[in-house]
Design an enzyme around this catalytic site. Sequence first.
Site, PDB file in Angstrom:
ATOM      1  N   ASP A  69       2.465   1.838  -6.741  1.00 57.96           N
ATOM      2  CA  ASP A  69       1.503   1.295  -6.301  1.00 57.96           C
ATOM      3  C   ASP A  69       1.136  -0.371  -6.771  1.00 57.96           C
ATOM      4  O   ASP A  69       1.106   0.397  -7.492  1.00 57.96           O
ATOM      5  CB  ASP A  69       0.635   2.492  -6.549  1.00 57.96           C
ATOM      6  CG  ASP A  69      -0.667   2.355  -4.710  1.00 57.96           C
ATOM      7  OD1 ASP A  69      -0.334   1.378  -4.287  1.00 57.96           O
ATOM      8  OD2 ASP A  69      -1.022   3.361  -5.015  1.00 57.96           O
TER       9      ASP A  69
ATOM     10  N   GLU B 131       1.297  -0.778   3.151  1.00 57.11           N
ATOM     11  CA  GLU B 131      -0.059  -0.705   3.517  1.00 57.11           C
ATOM     12  C   GLU B 131      -0.827  -1.280   4.649  1.00 57.11           C
ATOM     13  O   GLU B 131      -0.400  -1.920   4.038  1.00 57.11           O
ATOM     14  CB  GLU B 131      -1.068   0.441   2.715  1.00 57.11           C
ATOM     15  CG  GLU B 131      -1.975   1.118   3.355  1.00 57.11           C
ATOM     16  CD  GLU B 131      -4.022   0.989   2.397  1.00 57.11           C
ATOM     17  OE1 GLU B 131      -3.975   1.767   2.753  1.00 57.11           O
ATOM     18  OE2 GLU B 131      -3.635   0.169   1.365  1.00 57.11           O
TER      19      GLU B 131
ATOM     20  N   HIS C 164      -5.038  10.183  -0.113  1.00 58.53           N
ATOM     21  CA  HIS C 164      -5.533   9.761  -0.881  1.00 58.53           C
ATOM     22  C   HIS C 164      -7.265   9.218  -0.914  1.00 58.53           C
ATOM     23  O   HIS C 164      -8.127   9.445  -1.000  1.00 58.53           O
ATOM     24  CB  HIS C 164      -5.233   9.071  -2.410  1.00 58.53           C
ATOM     25  CG  HIS C 164      -4.990   7.951  -1.992  1.00 58.53           C
ATOM     26  ND1 HIS C 164      -4.527   7.319  -1.545  1.00 58.53           N
ATOM     27  CD2 HIS C 164      -5.926   6.428  -2.524  1.00 58.53           C
ATOM     28  CE1 HIS C 164      -4.043   5.932  -1.481  1.00 58.53           C
ATOM     29  NE2 HIS C 164      -4.931   5.445  -1.975  1.00 58.53           N
ATOM     30  N   ASP C 165      -6.567   8.861   0.614  1.00 55.71           N
ATOM     31  CA  ASP C 165      -7.933   8.054   1.520  1.00 55.71           C
ATOM     32  C   ASP C 165      -8.507   9.274   2.499  1.00 55.71           C
ATOM     33  O   ASP C 165      -9.224   8.309   3.419  1.00 55.71           O
ATOM     34  CB  ASP C 165      -7.530   7.044   1.756  1.00 55.71           C
ATOM     35  CG  ASP C 165      -7.543   5.688   0.564  1.00 55.71           C
ATOM     36  OD1 ASP C 165      -8.630   6.190  -0.489  1.00 55.71           O
ATOM     37  OD2 ASP C 165      -6.889   4.502   1.189  1.00 55.71           O
TER      38      ASP C 165
ATOM     39  N   ASP D 220      -0.366  -1.507  -1.946  1.00 58.24           N
ATOM     40  CA  ASP D 220      -1.749  -1.429  -0.763  1.00 58.24           C
ATOM     41  C   ASP D 220      -1.839  -2.705   0.051  1.00 58.24           C
ATOM     42  O   ASP D 220      -1.598  -3.688  -0.457  1.00 58.24           O
ATOM     43  CB  ASP D 220      -2.645  -1.654  -2.380  1.00 58.24           C
ATOM     44  CG  ASP D 220      -4.317  -1.330  -2.317  1.00 58.24           C
ATOM     45  OD1 ASP D 220      -3.868   0.357  -1.504  1.00 58.24           O
ATOM     46  OD2 ASP D 220      -4.664  -2.114  -2.286  1.00 58.24           O
TER      47      ASP D 220
HETATM   48  O1  TEU Z   1      -6.784   1.872   1.041  1.00 57.04           O
HETATM   49  C1  TEU Z   1      -6.982   0.857   1.846  1.00 57.04           C
HETATM   50  C2  TEU Z   1      -8.232   0.742   2.465  1.00 57.04           C
HETATM   51  O2  TEU Z   1      -8.530  -0.103   3.238  1.00 57.04           O
HETATM   52  C3  TEU Z   1      -9.387   1.781   2.527  1.00 57.04           C
HETATM   53  O3  TEU Z   1      -9.718   1.298   1.120  1.00 57.04           O
HETATM   54  C4  TEU Z   1     -10.058   2.222   3.355  1.00 57.04           C
HETATM   55  O4  TEU Z   1     -10.404   0.913   4.252  1.00 57.04           O
HETATM   56  C5  TEU Z   1     -10.401   3.408   3.497  1.00 57.04           C
HETATM   57  O5  TEU Z   1     -10.426   4.696   2.425  1.00 57.04           O
HETATM   58  C6  TEU Z   1     -11.617   3.944   4.784  1.00 57.04           C
HETATM   59  O6  TEU Z   1     -12.201   4.495   4.737  1.00 57.04           O
HETATM   60  C7  TEU Z   1      -6.688   0.791  -0.071  1.00 57.04           C
HETATM   61  C8  TEU Z   1      -6.151   2.411  -0.692  1.00 57.04           C
HETATM   62  O7  TEU Z   1      -5.400   3.185  -0.296  1.00 57.04           O
HETATM   63  C9  TEU Z   1      -7.712   2.536  -1.123  1.00 57.04           C
HETATM   64  O8  TEU Z   1      -7.319   4.230  -2.393  1.00 57.04           O
HETATM   65  C10 TEU Z   1      -7.862   1.694  -2.497  1.00 57.04           C
HETATM   66  O9  TEU Z   1      -9.240   2.027  -2.595  1.00 57.04           O
HETATM   67  C11 TEU Z   1      -8.216   0.406  -1.646  1.00 57.04           C
HETATM   68  O10 TEU Z   1      -6.549   0.440  -1.337  1.00 57.04           O
HETATM   69  C12 TEU Z   1      -8.458  -0.420  -2.345  1.00 57.04           C
HETATM   70  O11 TEU Z   1      -7.128  -0.938  -3.419  1.00 57.04           O
END
Ligand code: TEU
Length: 547
Positions: A100, A244, A318-319, A202
Amino acid sequence: MSEPQHWWHNATVYQIYPRSFSDSNGDGIGDIPGIIGKLDYLQQLGIGVIWLSPIFVSPMDDNGYDIADYQAIAPEFGTLADFDRLVAEAKARGIGILLDLVVKHTSDEHRWFVDARSSRTSRYRDFYVWRDPAPGGGRPNGIQSTFGGPAWTLDEATGQYYFHQFARKQPDLNWANPELRAEIYRMMNWWLGRGIAGFRMDVINLIAKEPDRGITADGPRLHEYIQEMHRETFGGRDLLTVGESWTATPETALLYSGRDRHELSMVFQFEHVMQQWHEIWGKWQPKPFDLVAFKRVVNRWQYGLVEDGWNSLFWGNHDLPRAVSKYGNDKRFRVESAKMLATVLHLLKGTPYVYQGEEIGMTNVPFTSIDQYRDIETLNMHRLHVEAGLPEADFIRGANANGRDNSRTPMQWSAAPHGGFTIGTPWIEANPNFSTINVEASLTDEASILGHYRKLITLRKELPVIVHGRYRSFLDDHPACIAYTRTLGDQVVAVVANFSAEPVTLEVPEALQGSGDCLVSNDQPVRSLGGMVRLAPFEAFAILRAR
Ligand code: TEU
Ligand code: CA
């Protein structure tokens, strides 16, 4: 029959959130030796790639999405030797490892930032985005951060603000600086030299920004940077690189992943997810699932990338909340609906992703108190929303529906304490349903969700029509069902699914009708579709027939 042009066209990716996957030493935190111990399980599942959420040294304010050292493994996850062993052991099982790559920001504890903030003349100052206070004092502008609060924080010692689109401890890197970019490429090549299969990138859409003009995503130089990265790092290697982007559209997906663009293998976009969010309150105010709107999004992407470009297919990560809770039914029809969701997703065009635990139908958490959550976004939003007057119970309801911790509870391996994830105390509570929903129980059950995933993953490797077949959708306005075909050469795969907890009688469009072999089903095998079909709740099947 066209053969896959790239190995990742017919592979399935499995995402591991290391912290929550398997704890080998009882400290309550999943680790790399824990992952190695589960490689046989993953090989049996049939996956070709593991996407590892970040494993680098980090203060873990955002569970590793805040990196303090790109070239060292976080001690709680293991050592570099453990990592090398993981790559080798995975390779021996035909599995590649994706790292990642979090290069939009670092942690504020990264040595670059520590140096950068020490003085305005630091040689690393320009690796980050600094601005003077506004003419009358205060923040340079009103841009807000994703995790709540302003995106500018004052560094008192040097009298300037630094920019952070996420938490204050995640300062944005300044991609306009060529030395920064060269450092990143050096680091990427170092990892590529250790034999990894590629990178998940990311928030790649956020690396290029012009905060002075209010541009926080998809800045004018974005694709220039990605093409440069491609030249400097991936060039000549057949990697899986997935970017992403929460702002990607089918049009911009062609820029990221078009055949002759020399950028990325594929995008990982969220239009189907955001379609379920409230217009103003976003994910904290969930809307009921709207299948017709959802199908519109799927169609836009499937048709939009018909000639070129490549998409990722996923229900969860994971989000996001757990797929079966969000899009299916995690009570009476948990097994049926989890299989239905897998069927619909895995037979589309694109590369499917399975998020750890999805393959056994893990569900959202039943947390009742804010103390049970660990996620920085959830905790920040809780403070802000409750301060703004949202009743506590409403927030908890929203968090249990859409919060990120739903997918971060320990992987449920067995009915042992904490689902067999750890012999210690897990960093976040296990979902109490581990006693019935777990890998061990699934392995001995012929009709398990796990078995269904294994079948779908295998089919993709065997049938080019699933990989490359032309997509056509049916019943676009039907409120409860999805139907589509994939066609390649003289083969057709017809997919029909009921997204509701009620039986449905469908009039079958003519082009969908026909007989052949049942590829997969979550009920009785269906080999033939006539003018009418009756579907059980959440029934889904696919028929392979001659054209
Ligand atoms: O996620 C990008 C992101 O936009 C998310 O944080 C999203 O806005 C949120 O989960 C929705 O409510 C990436 C990663 O996948 C995330 O785990 C990180 O927190 C984020 O980037 C920052 O690196
Ligand atoms: Ca551990």
